[in-house]
Write a protein that holds these residues in place. Structure first.
Motif, PDB file in Angstrom:
ATOM      1  N   GLU A   5       0.745  -1.164   0.117  1.00  0.00           N
ATOM      2  CA  GLU A   5      -0.014   0.044  -0.037  1.00  0.00           C
ATOM      3  C   GLU A   5       1.010   1.251  -0.044  1.00  0.00           C
ATOM      4  O   GLU A   5       0.646   2.208  -0.777  1.00  0.00           O
ATOM      5  CB  GLU A   5      -0.797  -0.129   1.213  1.00  0.00           C
ATOM      6  CG  GLU A   5      -1.861  -1.015   1.037  1.00  0.00           C
ATOM      7  CD  GLU A   5      -2.851  -1.119  -0.236  1.00  0.00           C
ATOM      8  OE1 GLU A   5      -3.485  -0.182  -0.389  1.00  0.00           O
ATOM      9  OE2 GLU A   5      -2.661  -2.227  -0.697  1.00  0.00           O
ATOM     10  N   TRP A   9       0.625   3.953  -2.849  1.00  0.00           N
ATOM     11  CA  TRP A   9       0.667   5.373  -2.558  1.00  0.00           C
ATOM     12  C   TRP A   9       1.881   6.312  -2.874  1.00  0.00           C
ATOM     13  O   TRP A   9       1.602   7.500  -3.388  1.00  0.00           O
ATOM     14  CB  TRP A   9       0.180   5.627  -1.389  1.00  0.00           C
ATOM     15  CG  TRP A   9      -1.177   5.255  -0.771  1.00  0.00           C
ATOM     16  CD1 TRP A   9      -1.497   4.359  -0.143  1.00  0.00           C
ATOM     17  CD2 TRP A   9      -2.501   6.113  -1.105  1.00  0.00           C
ATOM     18  NE1 TRP A   9      -3.066   4.395  -0.214  1.00  0.00           N
ATOM     19  CE2 TRP A   9      -3.691   5.415  -0.635  1.00  0.00           C
ATOM     20  CE3 TRP A   9      -2.500   7.222  -1.678  1.00  0.00           C
ATOM     21  CZ2 TRP A   9      -5.018   5.987  -0.749  1.00  0.00           C
ATOM     22  CZ3 TRP A   9      -3.917   7.779  -2.153  1.00  0.00           C
ATOM     23  CH2 TRP A   9      -5.064   7.143  -1.607  1.00  0.00           C
ATOM     24  N   ALA A  12       1.261   6.800  -6.612  1.00  0.00           N
ATOM     25  CA  ALA A  12       0.371   7.964  -6.847  1.00  0.00           C
ATOM     26  C   ALA A  12       0.748   9.233  -6.582  1.00  0.00           C
ATOM     27  O   ALA A  12       0.640  10.234  -7.337  1.00  0.00           O
ATOM     28  CB  ALA A  12      -0.889   7.591  -5.827  1.00  0.00           C
ATOM     29  N   VAL A  13       1.696   9.476  -5.446  1.00  0.00           N
ATOM     30  CA  VAL A  13       2.076  10.845  -5.106  1.00  0.00           C
ATOM     31  C   VAL A  13       3.093  11.266  -6.379  1.00  0.00           C
ATOM     32  O   VAL A  13       3.153  12.432  -6.714  1.00  0.00           O
ATOM     33  CB  VAL A  13       2.751  10.869  -3.932  1.00  0.00           C
ATOM     34  CG1 VAL A  13       3.851  11.889  -3.591  1.00  0.00           C
ATOM     35  CG2 VAL A  13       1.784  10.774  -2.683  1.00  0.00           C
ATOM     36  N   ASN A  48       1.585  -2.508  -6.863  1.00  0.00           N
ATOM     37  CA  ASN A  48       0.399  -2.360  -6.081  1.00  0.00           C
ATOM     38  C   ASN A  48      -1.000  -3.170  -6.857  1.00  0.00           C
ATOM     39  O   ASN A  48      -1.581  -4.008  -6.165  1.00  0.00           O
ATOM     40  CB  ASN A  48       0.007  -0.915  -5.814  1.00  0.00           C
ATOM     41  CG  ASN A  48      -1.235  -1.145  -4.700  1.00  0.00           C
ATOM     42  OD1 ASN A  48      -2.377  -1.226  -5.311  1.00  0.00           O
ATOM     43  ND2 ASN A  48      -1.144  -0.849  -3.639  1.00  0.00           N
TER      44      ASN A  48
END
Length: 79
Positions: A5, A9, A12-13, A48
């Motif tokens: 996770e 994330w 994504a950032v 992910n």
């Protein structure tokens, strides 16, 4: 699973930050920084997606990563 996770994330950032920086004119699409952020971000998303069984997302990010790697290779070849 928490590591997966965090990796997702983090991806994504990175992708979001690359897009914001590009939109604000802080970096260029042909810059190494932009491409590396996209490649690293796509890698995080791909890991992910794969682990969570989201294969369409994993496949999309594999292709996204390939485009970025190609761009980096092309930049290196161009000097």
């Amino acid at each position: 699973m928490i590591l997966v996770e965090v990796v997702g994330w983090g991806g994504a950032v990175l992708i979001l930050a690359a897009y914001v920086l590009l939109t604000l004119g802080r970096i260029q699409a042909q810059s190494v920084t932009y491409q590396v952020m996209n490649v690293a971000g796509a890698l995080g998303f791909m890991i992910n997606g794969w682990v969570n069984g989201a294969l369409p997302s994993a496949a999309l990010n594999l292709i996204w990563m390939g485009i970025g790697v190609y761009a980096l290779w092309h930049m290196r070849q161009s000097g």
